[in-house]
Design a protein around this motif. Structure first.
Motif, PDB file in Angstrom:
ATOM      1  N   ILE A 186      28.724  13.663 -47.451  1.00 32.65           N
ATOM      2  CA  ILE A 186      29.546  14.607 -46.679  1.00 32.65           C
ATOM      3  C   ILE A 186      30.925  13.999 -46.439  1.00 32.65           C
ATOM      4  CG2 ILE A 186      29.795  15.653 -44.365  1.00 32.65           C
ATOM      5  CD1 ILE A 186      26.748  16.045 -44.459  1.00 32.65           C
ATOM      6  N   PRO A 225      35.195  16.304 -42.231  1.00 33.44           N
ATOM      7  CA  PRO A 225      35.726  17.672 -42.194  1.00 33.44           C
ATOM      8  C   PRO A 225      37.154  17.743 -41.655  1.00 33.44           C
ATOM      9  CG  PRO A 225      34.140  17.315 -40.428  1.00 33.44           C
ATOM     10  CD  PRO A 225      34.121  16.079 -41.264  1.00 33.44           C
ATOM     11  N   ASP A 275      35.679  25.251 -40.171  1.00 35.68           N
ATOM     12  CA  ASP A 275      34.651  25.760 -41.095  1.00 35.68           C
ATOM     13  C   ASP A 275      33.989  24.629 -41.878  1.00 35.68           C
ATOM     14  OD1 ASP A 275      34.721  28.350 -40.287  1.00 35.68           O
ATOM     15  OD2 ASP A 275      36.284  28.949 -41.712  1.00 35.68           O
ATOM     16  N   GLU A 276      34.802  23.677 -42.325  1.00 34.20           N
ATOM     17  CA  GLU A 276      34.205  22.510 -43.025  1.00 34.20           C
ATOM     18  C   GLU A 276      33.273  21.741 -42.080  1.00 34.20           C
ATOM     19  OE1 GLU A 276      38.077  21.452 -45.809  1.00 34.20           O
ATOM     20  OE2 GLU A 276      37.186  19.838 -44.639  1.00 34.20           O
ATOM     21  N   LYS A 279      29.983  23.500 -41.946  1.00 34.43           N
ATOM     22  CA  LYS A 279      29.220  23.253 -43.188  1.00 34.43           C
ATOM     23  C   LYS A 279      28.621  21.853 -43.174  1.00 34.43           C
ATOM     24  CE  LYS A 279      31.477  26.406 -46.312  1.00 34.43           C
ATOM     25  NZ  LYS A 279      32.907  26.492 -46.556  1.00 34.43           N
ATOM     26  N   ASP A 328      25.746  21.793 -40.765  1.00 35.11           N
ATOM     27  CA  ASP A 328      24.586  22.505 -41.317  1.00 35.11           C
ATOM     28  C   ASP A 328      23.854  21.614 -42.316  1.00 35.11           C
ATOM     29  OD1 ASP A 328      24.838  24.867 -39.893  1.00 35.11           O
ATOM     30  OD2 ASP A 328      26.198  25.788 -41.363  1.00 35.11           O
ATOM     31  N   ALA A 329      24.644  20.950 -43.176  1.00 34.05           N
ATOM     32  CA  ALA A 329      24.035  20.079 -44.187  1.00 34.05           C
ATOM     33  C   ALA A 329      23.285  18.923 -43.516  1.00 34.05           C
ATOM     34  CB  ALA A 329      25.111  19.540 -45.123  1.00 34.05           C
TER      35      ALA A 329
END
Ligand code: GAL
Length: 445
Positions: A190, A193, A197-198, A201, A204-205
């Protein structure tokens, strides 16, 4: 630089606004209370008791986690310069001064101020203590010590009212920092960010990969701290500033978007947040129990105290959506009207504003000096990067740490936040924020 000035002039306007609201005279130094002279009936005794050592009582909330160590480093400088004054450390534990500030309020009400206390540059100082005539102006000290030449232009309006300067800034802290665990991000491939929004994501990952706490959170003031950075990350610096000068309504659709983001971000946090201090929450990141934490850079002072290595055990980046903006706060010390040990308090303030004092305090505290002539080589990699950002970024103020709202407005926002944390009703929260701005802030109906 131009935009930095623009953003700061909005803050300066806030100060002017508060001055207009503060239709009151300047604090006059309290007359020294002298003990009535005793009638001289007898000749003085041949051997006199040694004069009691002078004292200075300094009030703060720096009791642990890198903060106490920073204060101690400045006390060493003070003791060296003023060996005849005993330093009384009246620090009260609790991050962001939540406990300390209520103890202080009680003491001020009782007419028992400490000789100097830690306060934040901005509305906390001007819209609260200066407004209540609790502070002495310090222009004389700024002149005597030549501080106007070395303190940043951006800061002076935030510690001034009616042409008087009311505090001595010791540092600049950055609020909008995302701390992360590099190993957790790497293991899950990952990237750090850069947008909200990143960030969603990434979290979430992490959740999908079994990381229980993507984002570590602590007690309520740390939630407000997260909230102000999400407001900034969603709105950008100009609209963020507009919330504080009343030119953007809190019931605007852009704020709705920020509140939706905030509500969603909270879903990635630990359920025991309310019982954790900021140190507990930050520690989850360096211990590998959480991927991210949003906290001011006093967290870096804490990580250093824990002997954690930069880049490998903790990484940093601007909170997603806030790159190019430095959301700041400044700890500063004041001289109260009626200080019991006024001269000793001035001695303390002299150390707070000195190069030596600031260069002893800040490298340990995890902040950059307020003075512009500090010795950069004393500061670590993170702090040097913060110095660079402070010089080039757009500067906006922190809510949680006293810059943009006075105490009454902040209290109303905090109450609304507390209710939101229970009912998660964004529409109600937004309405309450608008009401708070109308009753205690600059919004008119
Ligand atoms: C802030 C203060 C910082 C640090 C932090 C956490 O309000 O300005 O210096 O003490 O609280 O306690």
């Amino acid at each position: 630089m131009k935009s930095k000035k623009l953003a700061m002039s909005v803050l300066a306007l806030l100060v002017v606004f508060s001055i207009l609201l503060t239709a009151c005279g300047q604090a006059a130094p309290a007359p020294a209370t002298e003990a009535p002279a005793a009638p001289q009936t007898e000749a003085p005794a041949a051997t006199e008791a040694p004069a009691a050592k002078k004292q200075v009582e300094v009030f703060s909330w720096w009791t642990g986690g890198g903060e106490a160590a920073g204060l101690d480093a400045m006390i060493v400088v003070f003791n060296k310069k003023y060996p005849d004054i005993e330093f009384i450390n009246a620090a009260v534990a609790g991050g962001a001064g939540t406990n300390a500030r209520s103890v202080l309020a009680t003491r001020l009400q009782a007419g028992d101020p400490p000789d100097s206390w830690q306060g934040h540059a901005g509305q906390e100082l001007i819209g609260t203590y200066v407004k209540a005539n609790q502070l002495e102006p310090l222009n004389f000290l700024f002149e005597q010590e030549g501080w106007l030449k070395v303190m940043p232009e951006t800061l002076i309006p935030l510690i001034s009212a009616n042409g008087n300067i009311y505090s001595v800034p010791v540092n600049i802290h950055r609020a909008n920092v995302l701390w992360y665990n590099p190993a957790i991000l790497e293991a899950n491939k990952i990237a750090v960010p850069t947008t909200i929004d990143e960030w969603f994501k990434a979290m979430d990952a992490l959740k999908a990969a079994g990381v229980e706490t993507p984002l570590a959170l602590g007690e309520q003031w740390t939630v407000m701290h997260l909230f102000e950075t999400v407001l900034l990350g969603t709105l950008g610096p100009e609209k963020y500033n507009a919330l504080w000068d009343g030119t953007l309504a809190w019931n605007d659709a852009e704020v709705t978007k920020a509140l939706d983001n905030f509500k969603k971000i909270l879903e990635y946090t630990n359920s025991d947040a309310a019982s954790l201090t900021w140190q507990d929450a930050a520690q989850l990141v360096v211990n590998g129990d959480a991927a991210f934490n949003v906290m001011g850079d006093w967290a870096e002072g804490y990580f250093k105290e824990l002997k954690k290595a930069p880049r490998t055990e903790f990484g940093w980046a601007p909170v997603p959506g806030t790159a190019g903006t430095f959301q700041f706060l400044s700890d500063s010390f004041v001289l109260p009207v009626g200080a019991k040990n006024r001269d000793a308090a001035i001695a303390w303030l002299t150390v707070c504003g000195s190069k030596e004092g600031q260069d002893a305090f800040n490298p340990v505290k995890g902040s950059i000096p307020a003075r512009s002539d500090a010795d950069k080589t004393l500061y670590d990699e993170y702090l040097q990067s913060a110095m660079d950002d402070w010089a080039k970024d757009i500067v906006v103020g922190s809510l949680t740490h006293g810059v943009v709202a006075n105490d009454s407005w902040k209290t109303e926002i905090n109450d609304a936040l507390g209710i939101f944390l229970t009912d998660k009703d964004t529409a109600k929260f937004q309405a309450a924020l608008q009401t708070a701005c109308e009753s205690s802030g600059p919004c008119s109906k």
